[in-house]
Design a protein around this motif. Structure first.
Motif, PDB file in Angstrom:
ATOM      1  N   LYS A  14      -8.238   8.741   6.986  1.00  0.00           N
ATOM      2  CA  LYS A  14      -9.344   8.540   7.625  1.00  0.00           C
ATOM      3  C   LYS A  14      -9.014   8.714   9.443  1.00  0.00           C
ATOM      4  N   ASN A  15      -7.801   9.073   9.879  1.00  0.00           N
ATOM      5  CA  ASN A  15      -7.458   8.699  11.569  1.00  0.00           C
ATOM      6  C   ASN A  15      -7.027  10.169  11.656  1.00  0.00           C
ATOM      7  N   LYS A  16      -7.308  10.908  10.775  1.00  0.00           N
ATOM      8  CA  LYS A  16      -6.268  12.371  11.154  1.00  0.00           C
ATOM      9  C   LYS A  16      -7.839  13.264  10.992  1.00  0.00           C
ATOM     10  N   SER A  17      -7.077  14.517  11.648  1.00  0.00           N
ATOM     11  CA  SER A  17      -8.202  15.633  12.386  1.00  0.00           C
ATOM     12  C   SER A  17      -8.648  15.992  11.129  1.00  0.00           C
ATOM     13  N   ALA A  18      -9.872  16.758  11.083  1.00  0.00           N
ATOM     14  CA  ALA A  18     -10.744  17.907  10.153  1.00  0.00           C
ATOM     15  C   ALA A  18      -9.493  18.800   9.392  1.00  0.00           C
ATOM     16  N   TYR A  19      -9.109  19.464  10.231  1.00  0.00           N
ATOM     17  CA  TYR A  19      -8.084  20.509  10.042  1.00  0.00           C
ATOM     18  C   TYR A  19      -7.077  20.214   8.954  1.00  0.00           C
ATOM     19  N   ILE A  20      -6.930  18.554   9.200  1.00  0.00           N
ATOM     20  CA  ILE A  20      -5.493  18.254   8.649  1.00  0.00           C
ATOM     21  C   ILE A  20      -6.012  18.000   6.861  1.00  0.00           C
ATOM     22  N   ARG A  21      -6.530  16.522   7.534  1.00  0.00           N
ATOM     23  CA  ARG A  21      -7.952  16.336   6.096  1.00  0.00           C
ATOM     24  C   ARG A  21      -7.928  16.853   5.348  1.00  0.00           C
ATOM     25  N   GLN A  22      -8.008  18.525   5.785  1.00  0.00           N
ATOM     26  CA  GLN A  22      -8.850  19.873   4.983  1.00  0.00           C
ATOM     27  C   GLN A  22      -7.205  20.214   3.624  1.00  0.00           C
ATOM     28  N   GLN A  23      -6.505  20.068   4.169  1.00  0.00           N
ATOM     29  CA  GLN A  23      -4.869  19.980   3.393  1.00  0.00           C
ATOM     30  C   GLN A  23      -3.946  19.109   2.283  1.00  0.00           C
ATOM     31  N   TYR A  24      -5.097  18.010   2.731  1.00  0.00           N
ATOM     32  CA  TYR A  24      -4.826  16.463   1.904  1.00  0.00           C
ATOM     33  C   TYR A  24      -5.984  16.827   0.517  1.00  0.00           C
ATOM     34  N   TYR A  25      -5.465  16.863  -1.166  1.00  0.00           N
ATOM     35  CA  TYR A  25      -5.075  16.172  -2.098  1.00  0.00           C
ATOM     36  C   TYR A  25      -5.684  14.788  -1.774  1.00  0.00           C
ATOM     37  N   PRO A  26      -6.909  14.603  -2.009  1.00  0.00           N
ATOM     38  CA  PRO A  26      -7.151  12.689  -2.815  1.00  0.00           C
ATOM     39  C   PRO A  26      -6.254  12.529  -4.348  1.00  0.00           C
ATOM     40  N   ILE A  27      -5.124  11.900  -4.637  1.00  0.00           N
ATOM     41  CA  ILE A  27      -4.741  11.305  -5.367  1.00  0.00           C
ATOM     42  C   ILE A  27      -6.085  10.494  -6.481  1.00  0.00           C
ATOM     43  N   LYS A  28      -6.761  11.161  -8.092  1.00  0.00           N
ATOM     44  CA  LYS A  28      -7.540  10.385  -8.692  1.00  0.00           C
ATOM     45  C   LYS A  28      -7.189   9.777  -8.594  1.00  0.00           C
ATOM     46  N   GLU A  29      -5.772   9.318  -9.801  1.00  0.00           N
ATOM     47  CA  GLU A  29      -5.385   8.535 -10.652  1.00  0.00           C
ATOM     48  C   GLU A  29      -4.147   8.032  -9.977  1.00  0.00           C
ATOM     49  N   TRP A  30      -4.056   6.949  -8.887  1.00  0.00           N
ATOM     50  CA  TRP A  30      -3.242   6.634  -8.399  1.00  0.00           C
ATOM     51  C   TRP A  30      -2.163   5.716  -8.659  1.00  0.00           C
ATOM     52  N   GLN A  31      -3.198   4.995  -9.780  1.00  0.00           N
ATOM     53  CA  GLN A  31      -2.671   3.823  -9.451  1.00  0.00           C
ATOM     54  C   GLN A  31      -1.779   3.908 -10.883  1.00  0.00           C
ATOM     55  N   ALA A  32      -2.275   5.034 -11.746  1.00  0.00           N
ATOM     56  CA  ALA A  32      -1.558   5.234 -13.130  1.00  0.00           C
ATOM     57  C   ALA A  32      -0.253   5.952 -12.679  1.00  0.00           C
ATOM     58  N   ALA A  33      -0.264   6.404 -10.562  1.00  0.00           N
ATOM     59  CA  ALA A  33       0.516   7.623 -10.551  1.00  0.00           C
ATOM     60  C   ALA A  33       1.820   6.788 -10.237  1.00  0.00           C
ATOM     61  N   GLY A  34       1.161   5.247 -10.373  1.00  0.00           N
ATOM     62  CA  GLY A  34       2.531   4.671  -9.454  1.00  0.00           C
ATOM     63  C   GLY A  34       2.611   4.089  -8.232  1.00  0.00           C
ATOM     64  N   LEU A  35       1.169   4.653  -7.365  1.00  0.00           N
ATOM     65  CA  LEU A  35       1.161   4.114  -6.510  1.00  0.00           C
ATOM     66  C   LEU A  35      -0.017   2.707  -6.040  1.00  0.00           C
ATOM     67  N   MET A  36       0.924   2.439  -4.828  1.00  0.00           N
ATOM     68  CA  MET A  36      -0.287   0.404  -4.815  1.00  0.00           C
ATOM     69  C   MET A  36      -1.667   1.073  -3.751  1.00  0.00           C
ATOM     70  N   LYS A  37      -1.107   2.597  -3.462  1.00  0.00           N
ATOM     71  CA  LYS A  37      -3.341   2.513  -2.694  1.00  0.00           C
ATOM     72  C   LYS A  37      -3.654   2.966  -2.546  1.00  0.00           C
ATOM     73  N   PRO A  38      -4.613   4.054  -2.547  1.00  0.00           N
ATOM     74  CA  PRO A  38      -5.302   5.329  -2.902  1.00  0.00           C
ATOM     75  C   PRO A  38      -4.509   5.626  -1.846  1.00  0.00           C
ATOM     76  N   SER A  39      -4.482   7.229  -1.922  1.00  0.00           N
ATOM     77  CA  SER A  39      -3.044   8.350  -1.002  1.00  0.00           C
ATOM     78  C   SER A  39      -3.223   9.562  -1.630  1.00  0.00           C
ATOM     79  N   TRP A  40      -2.881  10.458  -0.305  1.00  0.00           N
ATOM     80  CA  TRP A  40      -3.006  11.895  -0.569  1.00  0.00           C
ATOM     81  C   TRP A  40      -1.825  12.608  -0.516  1.00  0.00           C
ATOM     82  N   VAL A  41      -2.036  13.559  -1.274  1.00  0.00           N
ATOM     83  CA  VAL A  41      -1.166  14.764  -0.911  1.00  0.00           C
ATOM     84  C   VAL A  41      -1.316  15.845  -0.208  1.00  0.00           C
ATOM     85  N   ASP A  42       0.172  15.762   0.548  1.00  0.00           N
ATOM     86  CA  ASP A  42      -0.195  17.139   2.228  1.00  0.00           C
ATOM     87  C   ASP A  42       0.563  18.159   1.409  1.00  0.00           C
TER      88      ASP A  42
END
Length: 118
Positions: free
Chosen positions: A47-75
């Motif tokens: 949320k605190n990233k600039s629009a330019y930075i956010r455009q290169q972040y892929y939102p992991i849809k199935e983050w819980q199944a991937a073993g992550l503790m909270k919603p996450s993005w791949v840079d």
């Protein structure tokens, strides 16, 4: 020893670029060769990233199944290379087939968007 492979999520120490030090963080393995490991950083800070930075972040849809503790993005803005020898890591999980397919499409779209700007 646990073997890492493409689309695994692991936790390892990543050095800071601008300053000394670093931190242990999750990464997405892109490629493993005899000498190196290529990976993208994963972040839960979006949320605190600039629009330019956010455009290169892929939102992991199935983050819980991937073993992550909270919603996450791949840079996917920067691919990191680590020497394989002596690398210590902890396994987290594996990217789902859905996320594997969608991140590939996302990367292609980002690359073509960037080409269009030049």
């Amino acid at each position: 020893m646990i073997q890492m492979k493409t689309n695994d999520l692991i936790s390892l120490y990543v050095s800071y670029v601008e300053t000394n030090g670093g931190k242990r963080r999750p990464v997405l393995i892109r490629k493993v060769s005899a000498q190196t490991v290529e990976a993208y950083k994963i972040t839960s800070k979006y949320k605190n990233k600039s629009a330019y930075i956010r455009q290169q972040y892929y939102p992991i849809k199935e983050w819980q199944a991937a073993g992550l503790m909270k919603p996450s993005w791949v840079d996917i803005g920067k691919l990191y290379r680590f020497p394989k020898k002596g690398l210590t890591f902890k396994g987290i999980g594996h990217l789902s087939k859905r996320d594997q397919n969608e991140i590939a499409d996302f990367a292609i779209a980002l690359k073509s968007k960037r080409k269009g700007k030049n």
